[in-house]
Design an enzyme around this catalytic site. Structure first.
Site, PDB file in Angstrom:
ATOM      1  N   CYS A  78      -7.536  -7.157   3.487  1.00 28.46           N
ATOM      2  CA  CYS A  78      -7.817  -7.198   4.925  1.00 28.46           C
ATOM      3  C   CYS A  78      -8.953  -8.193   5.223  1.00 28.46           C
ATOM      4  O   CYS A  78      -8.730  -9.394   5.176  1.00 28.46           O
ATOM      5  CB  CYS A  78      -8.084  -5.797   5.456  1.00 28.46           C
ATOM      6  N   HIS A 168      -4.317  -2.175   3.510  1.00 32.97           N
ATOM      7  CA  HIS A 168      -5.366  -1.456   2.782  1.00 32.97           C
ATOM      8  C   HIS A 168      -4.761  -0.611   1.657  1.00 32.97           C
ATOM      9  O   HIS A 168      -4.522   0.589   1.849  1.00 32.97           O
ATOM     10  CB  HIS A 168      -6.132  -0.534   3.739  1.00 32.97           C
ATOM     11  N   GLU A 170      -6.166   0.612  -0.861  1.00 34.04           N
ATOM     12  CA  GLU A 170      -7.154   1.554  -1.398  1.00 34.04           C
ATOM     13  C   GLU A 170      -7.130   2.923  -0.722  1.00 34.04           C
ATOM     14  O   GLU A 170      -7.684   3.878  -1.248  1.00 34.04           O
ATOM     15  CB  GLU A 170      -8.565   0.948  -1.318  1.00 34.04           C
TER      16      GLU A 170
END
Length: 192
Positions: A78, A168, A170
């Site tokens: 990002c 994202h 994560e």
């Protein structure tokens, strides 16, 4: 392996948790000394202007640029994608590192309230990805390897030792993208 997460701003803890989940040691990188003690670096999502300013303030901007140009593996998610890109179409005045041959548009998939999830194919497997104020790749060079696409735009791409994602990875349970970075890029660099 020790995998660095740029520790100046953004989703630092979430990336560290993902690195631990797949059996490696996360290291919060806030200085040149810690940067020199990791095998690869993740630049998390957050706010790209803030990340850039803080990197310069602690001396990491030029050092990381130099290391990356010599093959050091970097994964930008990002805002991290924006930081390492060649330029920003809708914010041309914002300085970027120019480590990967892509031009991006900031917040191209909408503001925070328009965040969304998608199921996309990655290496023959469906994975859930989340877009939050995500940048879009609007132009890319011929040496860019497109690993995941969404609506005819690449959202996970690689050029040599640099990997970037619009989304994202994560914040999901699936470590596939982090595993790819660590196993296909960082580990292979260590072997050479």
């Amino acid at each position: 392996m020790k995998i660095g997460v740029l520790g100046v701003q953004g989703d630092i803890r979430e990336h560290a948790n993902m690195i631990e989940k797949i059996g490696h040691t996360p290291v919060r990188v806030k200085s040149i000394e810690t940067l020199n003690n990791v095998a690869g670096l993740i630049i998390p999502g957050g706010e790209s202007t803030t990340i850039s300013k803080l990197m310069k303030k602690v001396g990491l901007w030029e050092e990381l640029k130099k290391k990356a140009m010599n093959g050091f593996p970097v994964f930008g998610t990002c805002a991290g994608m924006i930081v390492v890109s060649k330029g920003i179409a809708n914010y041309p005045q914002q300085e970027t590192m120019g480590l990967i041959d892509i031009y991006v548009e900031r917040n191209a998939y909408g503001r925070q309230v328009f965040s969304f999830e998608e199921i996309l194919s990655f290496q023959g497997k469906d994975i859930k990805v989340t877009f939050i104020r995500a940048p879009k790749i609007v132009k890319y060079g011929e040496n860019i390897e497109r690993l995941i696409e969404f609506k005819d735009a690449p959202v996970l791409v690689r050029q040599d030792n640099i990997l970037v994602a619009s989304f994202h990875p994560e914040i999901e349970d699936d470590p596939s993208v982090h595993q790819y970075f660590i196993e296909q890029m960082v580990a292979k660099k260590q072997v050479k």
